[in-house]
Design a protein around this motif. Structure first.
Motif, PDB file in Angstrom:
ATOM      1  N   GLY A   1       0.785  -1.237   0.000  1.00  0.00           N
ATOM      2  CA  GLY A   1       0.000   0.000   0.000  1.00  0.00           C
ATOM      3  C   GLY A   1       0.814   1.283   0.000  1.00  0.00           C
ATOM      4  N   ARG A   2       2.035   1.225  -0.510  1.00  0.00           N
ATOM      5  CA  ARG A   2       2.917   2.405  -0.426  1.00  0.00           C
ATOM      6  C   ARG A   2       2.398   3.622  -1.198  1.00  0.00           C
ATOM      7  NH1 ARG A   2       7.684  -0.381  -3.966  1.00  0.00           N
ATOM      8  NH2 ARG A   2       7.096  -2.065  -2.585  1.00  0.00           N
ATOM      9  N   HIS A   3       1.486   3.414  -2.142  1.00  0.00           N
ATOM     10  CA  HIS A   3       0.974   4.541  -2.926  1.00  0.00           C
ATOM     11  C   HIS A   3      -0.459   4.930  -2.548  1.00  0.00           C
ATOM     12  CE1 HIS A   3       4.589   4.375  -5.273  1.00  0.00           C
ATOM     13  NE2 HIS A   3       4.380   3.115  -5.554  1.00  0.00           N
ATOM     14  N   THR A   4      -0.962   4.313  -1.494  1.00  0.00           N
ATOM     15  CA  THR A   4      -2.336   4.582  -1.055  1.00  0.00           C
ATOM     16  C   THR A   4      -2.544   6.057  -0.732  1.00  0.00           C
ATOM     17  OG1 THR A   4      -2.428   2.363  -0.136  1.00  0.00           O
ATOM     18  CG2 THR A   4      -4.105   3.878   0.600  1.00  0.00           C
ATOM     19  N   LEU A   5      -1.596   6.655  -0.032  1.00  0.00           N
ATOM     20  CA  LEU A   5      -1.748   8.061   0.359  1.00  0.00           C
ATOM     21  C   LEU A   5      -1.812   8.981  -0.851  1.00  0.00           C
ATOM     22  CD1 LEU A   5       0.597   8.351   3.481  1.00  0.00           C
ATOM     23  CD2 LEU A   5      -1.905   8.443   3.422  1.00  0.00           C
ATOM     24  N   THR A   6      -0.997   8.694  -1.863  1.00  0.00           N
ATOM     25  CA  THR A   6      -1.002   9.518  -3.074  1.00  0.00           C
ATOM     26  C   THR A   6      -2.347   9.429  -3.774  1.00  0.00           C
ATOM     27  OG1 THR A   6       1.358   9.125  -3.362  1.00  0.00           O
ATOM     28  CG2 THR A   6       0.169   9.916  -5.287  1.00  0.00           C
ATOM     29  N   VAL A   7      -2.847   8.214  -3.925  1.00  0.00           N
ATOM     30  CA  VAL A   7      -4.137   8.014  -4.597  1.00  0.00           C
ATOM     31  C   VAL A   7      -5.259   8.660  -3.786  1.00  0.00           C
ATOM     32  CG1 VAL A   7      -5.804   6.287  -5.411  1.00  0.00           C
ATOM     33  CG2 VAL A   7      -3.353   5.921  -5.775  1.00  0.00           C
ATOM     34  N   ASP A   8      -5.232   8.461  -2.466  1.00  0.00           N
ATOM     35  CA  ASP A   8      -6.255   9.064  -1.603  1.00  0.00           C
ATOM     36  C   ASP A   8      -6.203  10.587  -1.662  1.00  0.00           C
ATOM     37  OD1 ASP A   8      -7.106   6.567  -0.877  1.00  0.00           O
ATOM     38  OD2 ASP A   8      -6.207   6.604   1.126  1.00  0.00           O
ATOM     39  N   ALA A   9      -4.990  11.147  -1.693  1.00  0.00           N
ATOM     40  CA  ALA A   9      -4.842  12.610  -1.746  1.00  0.00           C
ATOM     41  C   ALA A   9      -5.396  13.153  -3.059  1.00  0.00           C
ATOM     42  CB  ALA A   9      -3.374  12.998  -1.577  1.00  0.00           C
ATOM     43  N   ASP A  10      -5.091  12.481  -4.167  1.00  0.00           N
ATOM     44  CA  ASP A  10      -5.644  12.895  -5.462  1.00  0.00           C
ATOM     45  C   ASP A  10      -7.168  12.867  -5.408  1.00  0.00           C
ATOM     46  OD1 ASP A  10      -3.264  13.384  -6.769  1.00  0.00           O
ATOM     47  OD2 ASP A  10      -3.522  11.823  -8.282  1.00  0.00           O
ATOM     48  N   HIS A  11      -7.706  11.765  -4.908  1.00  0.00           N
ATOM     49  CA  HIS A  11      -9.167  11.600  -4.864  1.00  0.00           C
ATOM     50  C   HIS A  11      -9.800  12.700  -4.014  1.00  0.00           C
ATOM     51  CE1 HIS A  11     -13.100   9.660  -4.219  1.00  0.00           C
ATOM     52  NE2 HIS A  11     -12.866   9.120  -5.405  1.00  0.00           N
ATOM     53  N   ALA A  12      -9.197  12.968  -2.860  1.00  0.00           N
ATOM     54  CA  ALA A  12      -9.729  13.999  -1.960  1.00  0.00           C
ATOM     55  C   ALA A  12      -9.659  15.377  -2.619  1.00  0.00           C
ATOM     56  CB  ALA A  12      -8.960  14.003  -0.644  1.00  0.00           C
ATOM     57  N   GLU A  13      -8.534  15.661  -3.302  1.00  0.00           N
ATOM     58  CA  GLU A  13      -8.410  16.958  -3.976  1.00  0.00           C
ATOM     59  C   GLU A  13      -9.439  17.069  -5.102  1.00  0.00           C
ATOM     60  OE1 GLU A  13      -5.267  19.499  -6.678  1.00  0.00           O
ATOM     61  OE2 GLU A  13      -4.440  18.020  -5.292  1.00  0.00           O
ATOM     62  N   GLY A  14      -9.618  15.975  -5.838  1.00  0.00           N
ATOM     63  CA  GLY A  14     -10.621  15.971  -6.905  1.00  0.00           C
ATOM     64  C   GLY A  14     -12.004  16.283  -6.362  1.00  0.00           C
ATOM     65  N   LYS A  15     -12.373  15.589  -5.280  1.00  0.00           N
ATOM     66  CA  LYS A  15     -13.687  15.832  -4.660  1.00  0.00           C
ATOM     67  C   LYS A  15     -13.819  17.285  -4.227  1.00  0.00           C
ATOM     68  CE  LYS A  15     -16.131  12.135  -2.645  1.00  0.00           C
ATOM     69  NZ  LYS A  15     -16.216  10.952  -1.807  1.00  0.00           N
ATOM     70  N   ALA A  16     -12.745  17.814  -3.657  1.00  0.00           N
ATOM     71  CA  ALA A  16     -12.775  19.183  -3.134  1.00  0.00           C
ATOM     72  C   ALA A  16     -13.004  20.216  -4.238  1.00  0.00           C
ATOM     73  CB  ALA A  16     -11.478  19.491  -2.380  1.00  0.00           C
ATOM     74  N   ILE A  17     -12.531  19.927  -5.436  1.00  0.00           N
ATOM     75  CA  ILE A  17     -12.711  20.900  -6.520  1.00  0.00           C
ATOM     76  C   ILE A  17     -13.908  20.564  -7.411  1.00  0.00           C
ATOM     77  CG2 ILE A  17     -10.275  21.575  -6.554  1.00  0.00           C
ATOM     78  CD1 ILE A  17     -10.027  19.893  -9.157  1.00  0.00           C
ATOM     79  N   GLY A  18     -14.671  19.544  -7.003  1.00  0.00           N
ATOM     80  CA  GLY A  18     -15.917  19.266  -7.701  1.00  0.00           C
ATOM     81  C   GLY A  18     -15.870  18.196  -8.769  1.00  0.00           C
ATOM     82  N   VAL A  19     -14.794  17.408  -8.794  1.00  0.00           N
ATOM     83  CA  VAL A  19     -14.750  16.297  -9.737  1.00  0.00           C
ATOM     84  C   VAL A  19     -15.771  15.260  -9.278  1.00  0.00           C
ATOM     85  CG1 VAL A  19     -13.333  14.423 -10.672  1.00  0.00           C
ATOM     86  CG2 VAL A  19     -12.310  16.670 -10.300  1.00  0.00           C
ATOM     87  N   THR A  20     -16.625  14.827 -10.202  1.00  0.00           N
ATOM     88  CA  THR A  20     -17.614  13.808  -9.849  1.00  0.00           C
ATOM     89  C   THR A  20     -17.484  12.571 -10.728  1.00  0.00           C
ATOM     90  OG1 THR A  20     -19.226  14.855 -11.310  1.00  0.00           O
ATOM     91  CG2 THR A  20     -19.311  15.455  -8.974  1.00  0.00           C
TER      92      THR A  20
END
Length: 169
Positions: free
Chosen positions: A114-133
């Motif tokens: 799971g070494r890249h989990t944080l990167t993927v989660d951070a991208d997903h969270a940033e996407g959600k924050a800017i309205g990516v659906t």
């Protein structure tokens, strides 16, 4: 005499590697790459969707492929096999890695630890924050363009914005 240095315009592509629409978007991404070269930095951003059960693993595998120097190449190869990924799961991720000459064992290990989990989660969270659906979604300058609703005219719109931003220097 000073030399003007303009940094590239950044295009973030919020993508999901089990998404058929993202696969269709590759043609536009390749055309943008060909047109702008290094004046446009195209960044792969991860937005795995719950409806695609292997998309989260695919995003992590793509991050490991990027560390091995083939992030976009890997993403494009996985997107070419979205149906395979849906039906055969994570082994497809390792097959693609081997085909590209990547260290598939290291990708497998990365999925386990799971070494890249944080990167993927951070991208997903940033996407959600800017309205990516949905995916693909493009963000260039301060504009968000939703390719999940249809991609007609999207490349032209990205080009208009890129040309404007590049002209501003």
């Amino acid at each position: 005499m000073s030399e003007t240095h303009t940094s590239p315009v950044v295009l973030d592509v919020w993508c999901e590697l089990q998404c058929p629409d993202c696969h269709q978007a590759l043609e536009d991404i390749r055309a943008l790459r060909a047109r702008y070269g290094d004046r446009l930095e195209i960044r792969l951003r991860h937005f795995p969707l719950e409806k695609h059960k292997h998309s989260y693993a695919a995003a992590q595998a793509a991050e490991e492929a990027a560390e091995q120097g083939k992030g976009w190449g890997y993403a494009e190869a996985v997107l070419a096999r979205t149906a395979d990924l849906a039906s055969h799961g994570e082994k497809v991720l390792l097959e693609v890695a081997r085909e590209l000459g990547l260290d598939a064992e290291e990708i497998d290990t990365a999925l386990i630890d799971g070494r890249h989990t944080l990167t993927v989660d951070a991208d997903h969270a940033e996407g959600k924050a800017i309205g990516v659906t949905g995916t693909p979604t493009y963000v260039i300058g301060d504009e968000r363009l939703d390719g999940g609703q249809g991609q007609e005219g999207l490349r032209e719109r990205v080009e208009e914005i890129a040309d404007r931003l590049l002209a501003q220097g």
